[in-house]
Design a protein around this motif. Structure first.
Motif, mmCIF file in Angstrom:
data_model
loop_
_atom_site.group_PDB
_atom_site.id
_atom_site.type_symbol
_atom_site.label_atom_id
_atom_site.label_comp_id
_atom_site.label_asym_id
_atom_site.label_seq_id
_atom_site.Cartn_x
_atom_site.Cartn_y
_atom_site.Cartn_z
ATOM 1 N N VAL A 185 0.805 -1.136 -0.116
ATOM 2 C CA VAL A 185 -0.046 -0.076 0.343
ATOM 3 C C VAL A 185 1.021 1.100 -0.012
ATOM 4 C CG1 VAL A 185 -1.865 1.589 1.057
ATOM 5 C CG2 VAL A 185 -1.843 -1.042 1.301
ATOM 6 N N SER A 186 0.504 2.237 -0.621
ATOM 7 C CA SER A 186 1.407 3.621 -0.604
ATOM 8 C C SER A 186 0.129 4.575 -0.978
ATOM 9 C CB SER A 186 2.417 3.547 -1.589
ATOM 10 O OG SER A 186 1.572 3.602 -3.058
ATOM 11 N N LEU A 187 0.607 5.791 -0.645
ATOM 12 C CA LEU A 187 -0.455 6.987 -0.359
ATOM 13 C C LEU A 187 0.411 8.224 -1.096
ATOM 14 C CD1 LEU A 187 -3.001 8.305 0.172
ATOM 15 C CD2 LEU A 187 -2.121 8.877 2.520
ATOM 16 N N ASN A 188 -0.225 8.527 -2.329
ATOM 17 C CA ASN A 188 0.554 9.648 -3.094
ATOM 18 C C ASN A 188 2.260 9.241 -3.323
ATOM 19 O OD1 ASN A 188 -1.552 11.296 -3.595
ATOM 20 N ND2 ASN A 188 -0.498 13.191 -2.702
ATOM 21 N N GLY A 189 2.296 8.021 -3.407
ATOM 22 C CA GLY A 189 3.713 7.494 -3.791
ATOM 23 C C GLY A 189 4.339 7.180 -2.490
ATOM 24 N N LYS A 190 3.908 7.468 -1.363
ATOM 25 C CA LYS A 190 4.806 7.192 -0.132
ATOM 26 C C LYS A 190 4.419 5.822 0.497
ATOM 27 C CE LYS A 190 6.864 8.853 3.888
ATOM 28 N NZ LYS A 190 8.293 9.130 3.686
ATOM 29 N N SER A 191 5.234 4.941 0.364
ATOM 30 C CA SER A 191 4.710 3.722 0.990
ATOM 31 C C SER A 191 4.779 3.848 2.605
ATOM 32 C CB SER A 191 6.252 2.625 0.839
ATOM 33 O OG SER A 191 6.041 1.412 1.007
ATOM 34 N N VAL A 192 3.365 2.796 2.524
ATOM 35 C CA VAL A 192 2.804 2.537 3.907
ATOM 36 C C VAL A 192 3.152 1.097 4.515
ATOM 37 C CG1 VAL A 192 0.704 2.582 5.237
ATOM 38 C CG2 VAL A 192 0.921 3.875 3.328
ATOM 39 N N ASP A 193 3.944 1.234 5.694
ATOM 40 C CA ASP A 193 4.416 0.063 6.287
ATOM 41 C C ASP A 193 3.132 -0.680 7.050
ATOM 42 O OD1 ASP A 193 5.505 -2.121 7.486
ATOM 43 O OD2 ASP A 193 6.954 -1.052 8.579
ATOM 44 N N LEU A 194 2.720 -1.679 6.480
ATOM 45 C CA LEU A 194 1.429 -2.291 7.072
ATOM 46 C C LEU A 194 1.701 -3.102 8.554
ATOM 47 C CD1 LEU A 194 -0.279 -4.099 4.159
ATOM 48 C CD2 LEU A 194 -0.975 -1.952 5.227
ATOM 49 N N GLN A 195 3.219 -3.536 8.825
ATOM 50 C CA GLN A 195 3.372 -4.175 10.092
ATOM 51 C C GLN A 195 2.447 -5.326 10.301
ATOM 52 O OE1 GLN A 195 4.734 -1.260 13.219
ATOM 53 N NE2 GLN A 195 4.192 0.429 11.736
ATOM 54 N N SER A 196 2.087 -5.999 9.101
ATOM 55 C CA SER A 196 1.223 -7.144 9.334
ATOM 56 C C SER A 196 1.517 -8.277 10.354
ATOM 57 C CB SER A 196 0.515 -7.645 8.118
ATOM 58 O OG SER A 196 1.734 -7.932 7.507
ATOM 59 N N ASN A 197 2.851 -8.354 10.397
ATOM 60 C CA ASN A 197 3.469 -9.555 11.416
ATOM 61 C C ASN A 197 2.756 -10.961 10.962
ATOM 62 O OD1 ASN A 197 4.532 -7.771 13.064
ATOM 63 N ND2 ASN A 197 2.677 -7.453 14.211
ATOM 64 N N ASN A 198 2.840 -11.193 9.465
ATOM 65 C CA ASN A 198 2.710 -12.481 8.794
ATOM 66 C C ASN A 198 0.912 -12.895 9.034
ATOM 67 O OD1 ASN A 198 5.276 -12.703 7.897
ATOM 68 N ND2 ASN A 198 5.944 -13.909 9.814
ATOM 69 N N ALA A 199 0.311 -11.945 9.506
ATOM 70 C CA ALA A 199 -1.329 -12.053 9.434
ATOM 71 C C ALA A 199 -1.723 -11.975 8.253
ATOM 72 C CB ALA A 199 -1.907 -11.223 10.563
ATOM 73 N N SER A 200 -2.696 -12.681 7.749
ATOM 74 C CA SER A 200 -3.458 -12.498 6.491
ATOM 75 C C SER A 200 -4.603 -11.501 6.490
ATOM 76 C CB SER A 200 -4.074 -13.925 6.084
ATOM 77 O OG SER A 200 -2.849 -14.784 5.687
ATOM 78 N N VAL A 201 -5.485 -11.459 7.335
ATOM 79 C CA VAL A 201 -6.459 -10.633 7.334
ATOM 80 C C VAL A 201 -6.005 -9.523 8.470
ATOM 81 C CG1 VAL A 201 -8.877 -9.953 8.398
ATOM 82 C CG2 VAL A 201 -8.347 -12.285 7.271
ATOM 83 N N TRP A 202 -6.047 -8.251 7.607
ATOM 84 C CA TRP A 202 -5.296 -7.101 8.271
ATOM 85 C C TRP A 202 -6.148 -6.058 8.056
ATOM 86 C CZ3 TRP A 202 -1.923 -7.532 11.972
ATOM 87 C CH2 TRP A 202 -1.369 -6.311 12.261
#
Length: 319
Positions: free
Chosen positions: A294-311
């Motif tokens: 995921v990115s916003l206006n070209g800025k990458s967003v760190d999801l930090q999902s910790n290997n979880a599928s549903v996030w």
């Protein structure tokens, strides 16, 4: 999904689990899906699940956990004639044990709440109009002064020409004066051009700076990562949703709950979603976070999902 198809899906998933010697507890541990939802899937009782979005997400995760190709499995049972139901994500929540359960519905905003939320935008609009009016007044005043100066220079030129006709010796002096005036005019023109270039460059840099996004600090709670103070430009933005190493199904809503986009992004594809200027924030629900960027206006967003599928991703904008 109809009852016969639900029953067939449940039986095939149950048989695959038994063939691998896995228990429902093992599937819950690997998928983070509550055991009673897994049992409901195996028995074909999909009405016990939180909603249509989670039906598809849970079935895909279950299939992956027992070694079945999730994409081919879903295509096998896909009903092309049925209308895809709109997902209702407002009732979903995640408990402290990191397991997804159905939650309480959000209360609707009152008219007073909506009015208060609109006040900052109204104030900003009034300020912008005032600034434009001031700039227009300054530009008009400058244009009037330049016109008057041009008229004065024209009068001086006519007077010089009349003197030249009376006295030929004065003509040389007049010619020298005219050359000096022309040189001064060229200097002024050059200075004006340099000023305009500097102003244009400054304006371009200002626009570029305004379009930048500063995500700020993030925090993770359960299966949700939140960016509570995102510095965003006061205009529409673009959110890019990219799938890598697998398909990803997701939904994007604004802070008021209005769905901006929902669907499946196929492997190696990118979906661009426009975030309107009126949005004070966004909420993104992801069914396969391991395959999502995921990115916003070209800025990458760190999801930090910790290997979880549903996030889930929450962002609040400061404009």
């Amino acid at each position: 999904m109809n009852e016969e198809r639900n029953s067939a899906i449940g039986q095939e998933l149950q048989q695959a689990r038994l063939d691998k010697g896995l228990s429902l507890d093992d599937i819950q541990q690997s998928t983070k899906i509550q055991k009673r939802y897994l049992a409901a899937i195996e028995s074909g009782q999909f009405d016990q699940l939180p909603g249509a979005f989670y039906e598809r997400a849970f079935v895909r995760q279950y299939a992956t956990a027992v070694g079945i190709d999730a994409v081919a499995f879903m295509q096998k049972y896909e009903n092309e004639d049925a209308e895809t139901p709109q997902p209702d994500l407002s009732a979903a929540r995640v408990d402290a044990d990191n397991v997804t359960r159905a939650g309480m519905h959000k209360t609707e905003e009152t008219v007073a709440d909506k009015t208060r939320s609109m006040m900052p935008k109204i104030i900003i609009g009034v300020v912008i109009v005032a600034i434009i009016a001031i700039i227009w007044a300054v530009v008009s005043s400058f244009a009037g002064s330049a016109k008057q100066e041009s008229k004065n220079q024209s009068t001086v030129s006519v007077s010089t020409s009349q003197v030249a006709n009376k006295d030929s010796s004065s003509k040389k002096a007049s010619s020298k004066s005219s050359a000096t005036t022309s040189s001064d005019s060229e200097s002024k023109s050059s200075a004006s051009s340099s000023s305009k270039k500097a102003s244009s460059k400054s304006s371009s840099e200002k626009k570029e700076k305004t379009a930048k996004v500063d995500l700020g600090e993030s925090n993770v709670s359960g299966t949700t990562v939140s960016y509570d103070s995102v510095k965003a430009p006061n205009k529409a933005m673009k959110m890019q949703l990219k799938a890598e190493d697998g398909s990803s199904w997701m939904q994007v809503s604004d802070a008021a709950g209005t769905v901006l986009w929902n669907g499946t992004v196929e492997d190696s594809k990118t979906q661009e979603v426009e975030i309107p200027t009126s949005a004070n924030g966004v909420q993104v629900s992801i069914g396969n976070a391991l395959a999502t960027k995921v990115s916003l206006n070209g800025k990458s967003v760190d999801l930090q999902s910790n290997n979880a599928s549903v996030w889930h991703l929450n962002m609040n904008f400061t404009r």
